[in-house]
Write a protein that holds these residues in place. Sequence first.
Motif, mmCIF file in Angstrom:
data_model
loop_
_atom_site.group_PDB
_atom_site.id
_atom_site.type_symbol
_atom_site.label_atom_id
_atom_site.label_comp_id
_atom_site.label_asym_id
_atom_site.label_seq_id
_atom_site.Cartn_x
_atom_site.Cartn_y
_atom_site.Cartn_z
ATOM 1 N N GLU A 18 -2.240 -5.284 -7.498
ATOM 2 C CA GLU A 18 -1.548 -4.874 -6.642
ATOM 3 C C GLU A 18 -0.945 -3.585 -6.479
ATOM 4 O O GLU A 18 -0.850 -3.010 -5.321
ATOM 5 N N ALA A 19 -0.389 -3.223 -7.696
ATOM 6 C CA ALA A 19 -0.158 -1.782 -7.765
ATOM 7 C C ALA A 19 -0.525 -1.224 -9.233
ATOM 8 O O ALA A 19 -0.348 -1.762 -10.315
ATOM 9 N N GLY A 20 -1.296 -0.011 -9.035
ATOM 10 C CA GLY A 20 -1.743 0.605 -10.323
ATOM 11 C C GLY A 20 -1.505 2.062 -10.396
ATOM 12 O O GLY A 20 -1.057 2.609 -9.265
ATOM 13 N N SER A 21 -1.801 2.687 -11.564
ATOM 14 C CA SER A 21 -1.359 4.067 -11.711
ATOM 15 C C SER A 21 -2.428 4.502 -12.824
ATOM 16 O O SER A 21 -2.889 3.764 -13.500
ATOM 17 N N GLY A 22 -2.656 5.849 -12.521
ATOM 18 C CA GLY A 22 -3.589 6.623 -13.683
ATOM 19 C C GLY A 22 -3.522 7.932 -13.431
ATOM 20 O O GLY A 22 -3.064 8.677 -12.344
ATOM 21 N N PRO A 23 -4.098 8.648 -14.398
ATOM 22 C CA PRO A 23 -4.112 10.211 -14.266
ATOM 23 C C PRO A 23 -5.331 10.685 -13.178
ATOM 24 O O PRO A 23 -6.010 9.838 -12.820
ATOM 25 N N PRO B 98 -4.237 14.021 -6.377
ATOM 26 C CA PRO B 98 -3.088 13.206 -6.777
ATOM 27 C C PRO B 98 -2.385 12.695 -5.613
ATOM 28 O O PRO B 98 -2.633 13.117 -4.506
ATOM 29 N N GLY B 99 -1.608 11.579 -5.803
ATOM 30 C CA GLY B 99 -0.983 11.022 -4.813
ATOM 31 C C GLY B 99 -0.989 9.455 -4.796
ATOM 32 O O GLY B 99 -1.440 8.909 -5.873
ATOM 33 N N THR B 100 -0.589 8.757 -3.689
ATOM 34 C CA THR B 100 -0.795 7.490 -3.705
ATOM 35 C C THR B 100 -2.036 6.728 -2.782
ATOM 36 O O THR B 100 -1.680 7.097 -1.533
ATOM 37 N N ALA C 235 -3.776 -5.662 1.213
ATOM 38 C CA ALA C 235 -3.773 -4.107 0.685
ATOM 39 C C ALA C 235 -3.060 -3.960 -0.678
ATOM 40 O O ALA C 235 -2.076 -4.766 -1.121
ATOM 41 N N VAL C 236 -3.670 -2.800 -1.236
ATOM 42 C CA VAL C 236 -3.033 -2.444 -2.646
ATOM 43 C C VAL C 236 -2.661 -1.079 -2.553
ATOM 44 O O VAL C 236 -3.380 -0.291 -1.806
ATOM 45 N N GLN C 237 -2.275 -0.825 -3.850
ATOM 46 C CA GLN C 237 -1.971 0.713 -3.968
ATOM 47 C C GLN C 237 -2.363 1.233 -5.364
ATOM 48 O O GLN C 237 -2.142 0.546 -6.214
ATOM 49 N N HIS C 238 -2.770 2.485 -5.470
ATOM 50 C CA HIS C 238 -2.932 3.041 -6.850
ATOM 51 C C HIS C 238 -2.165 4.467 -6.773
ATOM 52 O O HIS C 238 -2.436 5.540 -5.847
ATOM 53 N N GLY D 167 -8.374 12.199 -11.901
ATOM 54 C CA GLY D 167 -9.837 11.933 -12.548
ATOM 55 C C GLY D 167 -10.052 10.613 -13.182
ATOM 56 O O GLY D 167 -11.116 10.352 -13.380
ATOM 57 N N ASP D 168 -9.174 9.539 -12.882
ATOM 58 C CA ASP D 168 -9.434 8.173 -13.576
ATOM 59 C C ASP D 168 -10.436 7.521 -12.609
ATOM 60 O O ASP D 168 -10.167 7.680 -11.173
ATOM 61 N N VAL D 169 -11.032 6.551 -13.083
ATOM 62 C CA VAL D 169 -11.717 5.590 -12.363
ATOM 63 C C VAL D 169 -10.746 4.528 -11.948
ATOM 64 O O VAL D 169 -10.107 3.782 -12.877
ATOM 65 N N VAL D 170 -10.661 4.101 -10.649
ATOM 66 C CA VAL D 170 -9.901 2.988 -10.330
ATOM 67 C C VAL D 170 -10.820 1.705 -9.813
ATOM 68 O O VAL D 170 -11.802 2.091 -9.220
ATOM 69 N N VAL D 171 -10.813 0.767 -10.633
ATOM 70 C CA VAL D 171 -11.706 -0.654 -10.045
ATOM 71 C C VAL D 171 -10.516 -1.778 -9.239
ATOM 72 O O VAL D 171 -9.435 -1.973 -9.768
#
Length: 169
Positions: free
Chosen positions: A50-55, A123-125, A155-158, A57-61
């Motif tokens: 539902e909500a994730g975060s990472g640096p 960068p951002g959401t 919907a989800v956010q990273h 260049g990170d791969v979002v799955v």
Amino acid sequence: MVRTERLQRTDRLLAAWLVALLSVALAPAAPFGGLSAVAAEATTVDLSPEAGSGPTGDVVVLTARVYDENGDLYAGAGTSTHVRFFFDSSSPNDIDSPGNSSDLDCMTGILGLCTVSYVATAPGTDVVCAVLAGPTSQCDDEAVGDAERDDRADAVQHTNPGMPLPTPT
């Protein structure tokens, strides 16, 4: 002569077995305890996390799970469902596919779920919406944190704070 009668009996026995097997194979299946029929259709989707975060260049799955009208995972033979993913136009990593083309998509196969990934280069959401079928406008009414498994969109956010991954040396 005895051999011919014996062969005729064998032929009749084989024919009887064949008729019995065909009648079982061609008979409509009735629900019995422990067996369930495939649901009529996929009706809801749940996207996670539902909500994730990472640096940067990170791969979002992202994983989409599809459910039937009874709230059960829509899985098994003949249930593969096409899931389309759209970035909100304000997302810094928006792939920006033209028109109503999805930014990402996957098929659930027999498992009732599928995954997609993207690299968070800016960068951002990011806000990403998954849709089972119908117009992309379903995403307009689907906010992050809305009730889960209640419609054909989720919907989800990273969040990507902008700290890049260290470069290997």
